[in-house]
Design a protein around this motif. Sequence first.
Motif, mmCIF file in Angstrom:
data_model
loop_
_atom_site.group_PDB
_atom_site.id
_atom_site.type_symbol
_atom_site.label_atom_id
_atom_site.label_comp_id
_atom_site.label_asym_id
_atom_site.label_seq_id
_atom_site.Cartn_x
_atom_site.Cartn_y
_atom_site.Cartn_z
ATOM 1 N N PRO A 106 73.280 -48.399 -27.560
ATOM 2 C CA PRO A 106 71.832 -48.210 -27.416
ATOM 3 C C PRO A 106 71.540 -47.142 -26.365
ATOM 4 O O PRO A 106 72.361 -46.880 -25.484
ATOM 5 N N GLU A 107 70.385 -46.533 -26.497
ATOM 6 C CA GLU A 107 69.977 -45.499 -25.550
ATOM 7 C C GLU A 107 69.893 -46.105 -24.146
ATOM 8 O O GLU A 107 69.335 -47.189 -23.969
ATOM 9 N N PRO A 108 70.483 -45.446 -23.146
ATOM 10 C CA PRO A 108 70.457 -46.007 -21.788
ATOM 11 C C PRO A 108 69.019 -46.204 -21.297
ATOM 12 O O PRO A 108 68.126 -45.424 -21.628
ATOM 13 N N LEU A 109 68.810 -47.251 -20.505
ATOM 14 C CA LEU A 109 67.477 -47.535 -19.970
ATOM 15 C C LEU A 109 66.961 -46.403 -19.088
ATOM 16 O O LEU A 109 65.762 -46.232 -18.935
ATOM 17 N N ASN A 110 67.879 -45.612 -18.517
ATOM 18 C CA ASN A 110 67.457 -44.510 -17.637
ATOM 19 C C ASN A 110 67.397 -43.171 -18.367
ATOM 20 O O ASN A 110 67.295 -42.126 -17.740
ATOM 21 N N SER A 111 67.416 -43.196 -19.696
ATOM 22 C CA SER A 111 67.299 -41.942 -20.459
ATOM 23 C C SER A 111 65.900 -41.372 -20.281
ATOM 24 O O SER A 111 64.959 -42.085 -19.910
ATOM 25 N N ARG A 112 65.751 -40.114 -20.573
ATOM 26 C CA ARG A 112 64.438 -39.473 -20.479
ATOM 27 C C ARG A 112 63.399 -40.233 -21.310
ATOM 28 O O ARG A 112 62.306 -40.524 -20.841
ATOM 29 N N MET A 113 63.751 -40.578 -22.542
ATOM 30 C CA MET A 113 62.796 -41.249 -23.429
ATOM 31 C C MET A 113 62.402 -42.622 -22.885
ATOM 32 O O MET A 113 61.230 -42.997 -22.926
ATOM 33 N N ASN A 114 63.356 -43.376 -22.363
ATOM 34 C CA ASN A 114 63.026 -44.694 -21.818
ATOM 35 C C ASN A 114 62.245 -44.591 -20.511
ATOM 36 O O ASN A 114 61.399 -45.433 -20.230
ATOM 37 N N LYS A 115 62.509 -43.573 -19.720
ATOM 38 C CA LYS A 115 61.697 -43.341 -18.513
ATOM 39 C C LYS A 115 60.254 -43.018 -18.926
ATOM 40 O O LYS A 115 59.303 -43.516 -18.325
ATOM 41 N N LEU A 116 60.102 -42.205 -19.968
ATOM 42 C CA LEU A 116 58.762 -41.869 -20.452
ATOM 43 C C LEU A 116 58.057 -43.113 -21.014
ATOM 44 O O LEU A 116 56.860 -43.307 -20.787
ATOM 45 N N ARG A 117 58.789 -43.967 -21.737
ATOM 46 C CA ARG A 117 58.184 -45.206 -22.258
ATOM 47 C C ARG A 117 57.689 -46.082 -21.112
ATOM 48 O O ARG A 117 56.614 -46.667 -21.183
ATOM 49 N N PHE A 118 58.498 -46.158 -20.058
ATOM 50 C CA PHE A 118 58.116 -46.963 -18.899
ATOM 51 C C PHE A 118 56.854 -46.392 -18.257
ATOM 52 O O PHE A 118 55.910 -47.128 -17.954
ATOM 53 N N GLU A 182 56.756 -32.548 -21.526
ATOM 54 C CA GLU A 182 58.056 -32.007 -21.911
ATOM 55 C C GLU A 182 58.646 -31.048 -20.881
ATOM 56 O O GLU A 182 59.859 -30.917 -20.783
ATOM 57 N N LYS A 183 57.813 -30.372 -20.101
ATOM 58 C CA LYS A 183 58.334 -29.431 -19.104
ATOM 59 C C LYS A 183 58.596 -30.084 -17.748
ATOM 60 O O LYS A 183 59.154 -29.475 -16.858
ATOM 61 N N MET A 184 58.167 -31.345 -17.591
ATOM 62 C CA MET A 184 58.354 -32.039 -16.311
ATOM 63 C C MET A 184 59.752 -32.659 -16.246
ATOM 64 O O MET A 184 60.251 -33.190 -17.229
ATOM 65 N N ASN A 185 60.351 -32.584 -15.092
ATOM 66 C CA ASN A 185 61.682 -33.169 -14.888
ATOM 67 C C ASN A 185 61.531 -34.662 -14.596
ATOM 68 O O ASN A 185 61.636 -35.103 -13.461
ATOM 69 N N ILE A 186 61.267 -35.420 -15.645
ATOM 70 C CA ILE A 186 61.068 -36.864 -15.532
ATOM 71 C C ILE A 186 62.335 -37.537 -15.010
ATOM 72 O O ILE A 186 62.275 -38.482 -14.241
ATOM 73 N N GLU A 187 63.492 -37.033 -15.456
ATOM 74 C CA GLU A 187 64.753 -37.643 -15.033
ATOM 75 C C GLU A 187 64.856 -37.669 -13.510
ATOM 76 O O GLU A 187 65.334 -38.637 -12.933
ATOM 77 N N GLN A 188 64.395 -36.612 -12.852
ATOM 78 C CA GLN A 188 64.460 -36.557 -11.395
ATOM 79 C C GLN A 188 63.278 -37.282 -10.754
ATOM 80 O O GLN A 188 63.446 -38.039 -9.812
ATOM 81 N N LYS A 189 62.081 -37.093 -11.279
ATOM 82 C CA LYS A 189 60.886 -37.684 -10.686
ATOM 83 C C LYS A 189 60.882 -39.204 -10.782
ATOM 84 O O LYS A 189 60.285 -39.873 -9.950
ATOM 85 N N MET A 190 61.517 -39.759 -11.799
ATOM 86 C CA MET A 190 61.565 -41.212 -11.955
ATOM 87 C C MET A 190 62.948 -41.755 -11.630
ATOM 88 O O MET A 190 63.467 -42.618 -12.304
ATOM 89 N N SER A 191 63.527 -41.241 -10.561
ATOM 90 C CA SER A 191 64.836 -41.706 -10.126
ATOM 91 C C SER A 191 64.770 -42.114 -8.665
ATOM 92 O O SER A 191 64.177 -41.410 -7.849
ATOM 93 N N ILE A 192 65.354 -43.254 -8.381
ATOM 94 C CA ILE A 192 65.502 -43.664 -6.987
ATOM 95 C C ILE A 192 66.933 -44.107 -6.788
ATOM 96 O O ILE A 192 67.565 -44.651 -7.693
ATOM 97 N N ARG A 193 67.448 -43.816 -5.647
ATOM 98 C CA ARG A 193 68.789 -44.292 -5.292
ATOM 99 C C ARG A 193 68.623 -45.753 -4.884
ATOM 100 O O ARG A 193 67.897 -46.053 -3.945
ATOM 101 N N ILE A 194 69.240 -46.630 -5.615
ATOM 102 C CA ILE A 194 69.062 -48.055 -5.396
ATOM 103 C C ILE A 194 69.813 -48.515 -4.147
ATOM 104 O O ILE A 194 71.033 -48.501 -4.116
#
Length: 196
Positions: A106-118, A182-194
């Motif tokens: 399955p698509e990882p929960l931290n994928s771009r698409m799942n970050k966008l869904r969240f 589409e031009k926004m770096n969602i992968e970086q903007k929705m990332s936190i070091r846990i």
Amino acid sequence: MGARGSHSAVPPDADSIRRETGFSQASLLRLYHRFQALDRDNKGYLSRMDLQQIGALAVNPLGDRIIESFFPDGNHQVDFAGFARVLAHFRPVDEEDPGMQDPKQPEPLNSRMNKLRFAFQLYDLDRDGKISRNEMLQVLRLMVGVQVTEEQLESIADRTVQEADIDGDGAVSFMEFTKSLEKMNIEQKMSIRILK
């Protein structure tokens, strides 16, 4: 479940949670310790009030919306697996993440698409699959508070919905939302070091 005299060192179902969320064993263990610290009464689950203890959420203008995402379908409690599942959306994307490249997985929960869904569900307050002008306005009010006049907020909401609304129905669908970002770096903007 039984009584817990002291906190358990290993989360229940750790292997399946790790596979589903992509967290390393060390990160999952840190998350579990944080979960247990928030679960002050050793209930084995967290309530909204428990999550409100997290300082970063208390000061985040969307904190209540993020807390709400831990409780889908009107639930009133979240177990550790659900807690880790929500936080996995914020796990940084690791390009060298081995098990996540298999197309049968399955698509990882931290994928771009799942970050966008969240992110989308933070705006889609009534969960109808669209962000209306009113929903956009409500979220903008949370984000900017009293720094902007109501008239300015309404103008921003109108313009935001108009720019993203490709089909002209007066609301933003998930696909329109995705296209507008589409031009926004969602992968970086929705990332936190846990918990590092």
